[in-house]
Design an enzyme around this catalytic site. Structure first.
Site, PDB file in Angstrom:
ATOM      1  CG  HIS B  44      -1.528   1.330   1.536  1.00  6.30           C
ATOM      2  ND1 HIS B  44      -2.494   1.908   0.746  1.00  6.30           N
ATOM      3  CD2 HIS B  44      -1.287   2.212   2.534  1.00  6.30           C
ATOM      4  CE1 HIS B  44      -2.821   3.086   1.269  1.00  6.30           C
ATOM      5  NE2 HIS B  44      -2.098   3.302   2.355  1.00  6.30           N
ATOM      6  CG  ASP B  73       5.449  17.679 -25.979  1.00  2.00           C
ATOM      7  OD1 ASP B  73       5.465  17.540 -24.746  1.00  2.00           O
ATOM      8  OD2 ASP B  73       5.161  16.764 -26.758  1.00  2.00           O
ATOM      9  CD1 TRP B 109       6.147   3.583   4.334  1.00  2.00           C
ATOM     10  CD2 TRP B 109       7.305   4.509   2.660  1.00  2.00           C
ATOM     11  NE1 TRP B 109       6.489   4.852   4.709  1.00  2.00           N
ATOM     12  CE2 TRP B 109       7.199   5.454   3.701  1.00  2.00           C
ATOM     13  CE3 TRP B 109       7.989   4.881   1.507  1.00  2.00           C
ATOM     14  CZ2 TRP B 109       7.751   6.731   3.625  1.00  2.00           C
ATOM     15  CZ3 TRP B 109       8.540   6.151   1.441  1.00  2.00           C
ATOM     16  CH2 TRP B 109       8.414   7.052   2.490  1.00  2.00           C
ATOM     17  CB  SER B 137      10.642   6.104 -14.408  1.00  2.00           C
ATOM     18  OG  SER B 137       9.510   6.903 -14.478  1.00  2.00           O
ATOM     19  CB  SER B 138      11.681   9.578 -10.492  1.00  2.00           C
ATOM     20  OG  SER B 138      10.722   8.704 -10.060  1.00  2.00           O
ATOM     21  CG  HIS B 221      12.198  15.070   5.400  1.00  2.00           C
ATOM     22  ND1 HIS B 221      11.108  14.909   6.208  1.00  2.00           N
ATOM     23  CD2 HIS B 221      12.160  16.346   4.972  1.00  2.00           C
ATOM     24  CE1 HIS B 221      10.454  16.058   6.295  1.00  2.00           C
ATOM     25  NE2 HIS B 221      11.079  16.945   5.548  1.00  2.00           N
ATOM     26  CD  GLU B 223       9.366  10.255  -2.687  1.00  2.00           C
ATOM     27  OE1 GLU B 223      10.307  10.514  -3.458  1.00  2.00           O
ATOM     28  OE2 GLU B 223       8.207  10.010  -3.073  1.00  2.00           O
ATOM     29  CE1 TYR B 225       7.894  19.840   3.360  1.00  2.00           C
ATOM     30  CE2 TYR B 225       9.583  18.343   4.112  1.00  2.00           C
ATOM     31  CZ  TYR B 225       8.600  19.260   4.382  1.00  2.00           C
ATOM     32  OH  TYR B 225       8.307  19.578   5.658  1.00  2.00           O
ATOM     33  CB  SER B 236      -0.055  28.941  -5.317  1.00  2.00           C
ATOM     34  OG  SER B 236       0.516  28.375  -4.187  1.00  2.00           O
ATOM     35  CG  HIS B 270      12.334  14.609  11.201  1.00  2.00           C
ATOM     36  ND1 HIS B 270      12.171  15.795  10.558  1.00  2.00           N
ATOM     37  CD2 HIS B 270      11.788  13.691  10.383  1.00  2.00           C
ATOM     38  CE1 HIS B 270      11.553  15.603   9.408  1.00  2.00           C
ATOM     39  NE2 HIS B 270      11.309  14.326   9.274  1.00  2.00           N
ATOM     40  CG  HIS B 271      11.759  10.252   9.265  1.00  2.00           C
ATOM     41  ND1 HIS B 271      10.408  10.119   9.117  1.00  2.00           N
ATOM     42  CD2 HIS B 271      12.111  11.319   8.509  1.00  2.00           C
ATOM     43  CE1 HIS B 271       9.956  11.052   8.295  1.00  2.00           C
ATOM     44  NE2 HIS B 271      10.966  11.800   7.909  1.00  2.00           N
ATOM     45  CB  THR B 296       5.335  25.045   6.379  1.00  2.00           C
ATOM     46  OG1 THR B 296       6.508  24.296   6.076  1.00  2.00           O
ATOM     47  CG2 THR B 296       4.121  24.277   5.944  1.00  2.00           C
ATOM     48  CE  LYS B 299       3.988  27.232  -0.576  1.00  2.00           C
ATOM     49  NZ  LYS B 299       4.692  28.049  -1.569  1.00  2.00           N
ATOM     50  NE  ARG B 418       4.130   3.307  10.900  1.00  2.00           N
ATOM     51  CZ  ARG B 418       4.953   4.024  10.142  1.00  2.00           C
ATOM     52  NH1 ARG B 418       5.940   4.728  10.670  1.00  2.00           N
ATOM     53  NH2 ARG B 418       4.781   4.072   8.836  1.00  2.00           N
TER      54      ARG B 418
END
Ligand code: HEM
Ligand SMILES: [Cu+2]
Lengths: 295, 493
Positions: B44, B73, B109, B137-138, B221, B223, B225, B236, B270-271, B296, B299, B418
């Site tokens: 998932h 294009d 994950w 690909s990315s 991290h 990722e 964002y 926006s 922080h993880h 943040t 914004k 979890r």
């Protein structure tokens, strides 16, 4: 962006799909080889798959680059396209830099934190209780658990083959630049000589590197399995070697194209891209030489 | 293409979430085996992150960036095409692991070593190659976006005149190119550990399993964002359009995104507060993380200020956008709570974290995508979508999503860990509510499918500019936008 022209939008092409199938089949085959092999099952089918995939990839590379070269020679690409290619190549090299950064990061982390901690240093030194008597040294010849990971007898010093290899690569960076200047000045013959010299230097590097590996495996017991020193050593030099191989191949293709008279004094992006790549490989080697061999 | 693929993956990943919630509906093991449950949570997460959210944003980029900057294009169309085709290929391999001996990846994950190396199922090797293909690909997609933005802008469009969606994507693409290779590096080390006897993540050879976490989160991290910045961009555009006012503080928005992106490289640990990072490290990562709240906050403030005294109207895109601002802020606050190292010792690996990231990802990334889809659907299809149905979609999603994820905060604070298929009895009520909400949210998404299909098929013809307050080059061309719209670039004053 004053000098925008109408932008060439190429017609549909089959190559992307071919490339996808090729890559997918190759990697699936490779994974099957590893997994089945690990279980001790037959890997013949997986090898066939892998080879088929590799063939598709080769076919694709020829076809795709062939058509790009043809379009470029037909003058379909504007200055703006050229800039797109340049940005593309620069960012691609940046991504390669980050790829190596991951391995260098691992090396630094292990040397500065993980191994000293295992040896009992600092406030995380309590992990020393896992393997009592373990001495943190670098190069790490005695692993925490020598049963599971027998350490190397000795490691490779910097001042023999690695130094020669450094000289080879640095001078090859120089020769490729000379070739580039000659190309810009329009001296086709000089280009051939210096580009050829670059390729020879690259190949000699690879041969010496192979020799070093044989030496490490057969005489020093320095292998991928010999703990973290071997792991980082072969990971970094191995991926670098793979990139040198690729770079040499690119330069070789450029040499063929020079012989065919493909490049003009001011339109030779393919050549420049290969040269950039070559410089990048060279810089990575210098970092390797300092951090893996000397320090 | 990207969008269709992404929606398919969204439904696939979603159905796995339904399996998870069905199992957690009541305490005890009812429907699936724990082993399979773990595979479901892993798949998932992977499918939603790499299969649904990221391709959806790449799809939006491919469609909207050329229109917004007046280009025909993307800069490198064939490479673009390849990066698309690689995705189905990668997911074919990934999903095929479900049917392999030993089952699919079951280590979450985040695939922490040694769960994914020493103790991983044999299919891990396939999983690694699938990640490699996705990464290629990315990276190619991102290179393409950057080349397009830097090189194909219409004459007169300076960087500081670029629409914000373009800006956010430029920065996202930079993040992608910087961190996807690191992900490739970490899975390569796993591959070597599994198949070639190296000891990167094995302390008995001098390596360190914690090294895995450092490298992974250095990717991980940024990722997160990557999954939110393009949504910031789309929001926006939408809020000013329906407030009939220009965006408040354009320049500060650009700088805020830049600051968030830069900071995102120095907060990864922080993880990992609980794995035993040295004290100085914990302090550094704690303060750096809190610092992110500043841009943040800028914004959020600017969005609210844009709405302030605007003449607001609430069509579906705006509803999603407003919900985005409110709910994302809740997720930001729970993030701040988690960022405090000593309290994270308590919250870590509980449902509180699950609540946090679902609050930033569902109403953040996913609502952002819905808002963008409704906003630009008329431009893509040439038809208006069914506003009444779309509003229903919004309200059902909004209620379902909150029902599903809000109770998780309480569960987490009360200590429910979890990634477990079973739990203590005192968690039963909240879990049941959460599952009901999740089913509601999941089922509602079929409505979205219906709305989009109907909109593609027909409906009231859309004018070039269906939204009165909208600004930008994309609204100057007819709807649907013709093929390779701007063959000759327009002028921008
Ligand atoms: C103010 C901004 C934010 C702060 C301060 C923050 C802080 C944190 C912290 C400290 C954790 C680790 C909790 C733990 O494992 O104990 C965490 C987890 C997480 N955050 Fe955030 N966060 C913020 C915004 C975001 C955003 C915008 C996203 C994505 C769009 C996001 C996605 C995640 C995810 C996916 C995880 C869980 C990863 C996992 O363990 O599976 N966060 N956040
Ligand atoms: Cu984070």
């Amino acid at each position: 962006m004053a000098e925008n022209q109408t932008y060439y939008v190429p017609e549909q092409s089959k190559w992307p799909i071919v490339a996808t199938i090729g890559l997918g089949v190759t990697l699936y085959g490779l994974a099957s080889i590893l997994v089945n092999g690990g279980r001790g099952e037959s890997t013949t089918g997986a090898w066939v798959m892998f080879m088929v995939g590799a063939l598709i990839m080769a076919y694709m590379l020829f076809g795709w680059f062939g058509s790009v070269i043809r379009e470029s020679r037909a003058g379909l690409y504007s200055a703006q396209m050229d800039r797109s290619f340049r940005w593309g190549m620069s960012w691609f090299i940046f991504s390669e830099v980050m790829f190596f950064a991951a391995f260098f990061g691992a090396l630094f982390y292990v040397r500065m934190f993980a191994v000293p901690w295992l040896g009992g240093e600092g406030d995380k030194g309590s992990s020393a209780m896992l393997w009592e008597g373990f001495q943190a040294t670098w190069p790490l010849v005695q692993n925490p658990d020598p049963e599971a990971y027998p350490g190397p007898r000795e490691v490779i010093g910097p001042w023999g083959l690695p130094l020669i290899n450094t000289l080879l690569l640095v001078s090859s960076s120089f020769t490729v630049t000379v070739a580039h200047h000659a190309l810009k000045a329009g001296h086709r013959h000089t280009v051939k000589v210096w580009l050829g010299a670059t390729i020879v230097l690259g190949l000699s590097f690879l041969v010496l590197q192979a020799e070093e590996y044989v030496h490490a495996y057969q005489e020093l017991d320095l292998t991928l399995q010999s703990g973290i020193y071997g792991s980082t050593f072969f990971m970094l030099t191995g991926f670098h070697g793979a990139h040198v191989t690729l770079g040499t191949l690119m330069l070789f293709i450029m040499l063929v194209r020079v012989f065919k008279g493909h490049f003009t004094a001011d339109n030779h992006f393919g050549f420049e891209a290969a040269a950039w790549y070559w410089h990048f490989v060279d810089v990575v080697w210098l970092a390797l030489f300092v951090f893996v061999y000397i320090l | 293409m990207y969008l269709v693929f992404s929606f398919t993956m969204f439904l696939l990943g979603g159905s796995m979430a339904m399996v998870i919630r069905a199992e957690l509906f009541q305490p005890g093991l009812q429907i699936v085996q724990p082993e399979f449950f773990n595979q479901m949570t892993t798949m998932h997460g992977l499918i939603m992150v790499f299969g649904a959210v990221m391709p959806a944003f790449v799809g939006l980029a491919n469609w909207m960036i050329p229109l917004m900057i007046g280009a025909p294009d993307m800069a490198l169309p064939r490479m673009n095409n390849w990066s698309f085709w690689l995705l189905p290929c990668a997911f074919l391999i990934l999903v095929s692991t479900l049917f392999m001996e030993g089952g699919a990846p079951n280590f979450g994950w985040t695939f922490y070593a040694p769960l994914s190396t020493t103790y991983g199922p044999p299919s891990t090797t396939f999983f690694i190659f699938a990640i490699h293909i996705m990464g290629i690909s990315s990276i190619m997609g991102a290179i393409n976006v950057i080349a397009t933005i830097l090189n194909l802008r219409a004459p007169g469009m300076t960087l500081m005149k670029m629409p914000l969606f373009v800006w956010t994507w430029l920065i996202t693409a930079f993040l992608l190119i910087a961190v996807m290779p690191v992900l490739a590096g970490v899975v390569t080390m796993m591959l070597m550990d599994i198949n070639f006897g190296t000891s990167f993540f094995d302390a008995s050879g001098g390596g360190d399993p914690v090294l895995f976490q450092h490298v992974f989160w250095f990717f991980g991290h940024p990722e997160v964002y990557i999954m939110i910045l393009p949504a910031f961009g789309a929001i926006s555009h939408i809020i000013p359009a329906f407030s009939r006012k220009p965006l408040f503080g354009y320049a500060s928005m650009v700088y805020a995104v830049g600051a968030i992106a830069l900071l995102s490289f120095i907060v990864w640990a922080h993880h990992m507060f609980t794995v035993g990072v040295p004290l100085a490290g914990q302090l550094f990562f704690m303060y750096a993380t809190m610092l992110i709240a500043v841009p943040t906050g800028v914004k959020v403030f600017n969005w609210v200020a844009t709405m302030f005294r605007g003449s607001l109207s609430f069509e579906a895109p705006m509803l999603f956008a407003v919900a985005f601002v409110i709910l994302f802020t809740i997720g930001g606050f729970s993030g701040l709570m988690l960022a405090i190292a000593p309290s994270d010792f308590q919250y870590h690996d509980t449902y509180f974290v699950v609540a946090h990231f679902h609050y930033v990802l569902v109403p953040g990334a996913i609502f952002g995508i819905f808002a963008a889809a409704y906003f630009w659907l008329p431009k893509w299809t040439g038809h208006m979508y069914d506003e009444a149905l779309a509003k229903t979609h919004f309200w059902l999603s909004f209620i379902g999503m909150n029902l599903a994820f809000f109770p998780m905060h309480f569960l987490g604070l009360a200590g429910m860990p979890r990634r477990i298929p079973d739990y203590a009895l005192q968690f039963a009520d909240f879990n049941m509510i959460s599952s009901i909400g999740a089913f509601m949210f999941g089922a509602t998404q079929l409505l979205f499918l219906l709305i989009v299909v109907r909109c593609v098929r027909g409906g009231e013809p859309a004018p070039a500019k269906p939204w009165e307050g909208a600004e930008g080059l994309e609204w100057t061309v007819p709807s649907p936008a013709p093929y390779h719209t701007f063959s000759t670039p327009p002028e921008v004053k």
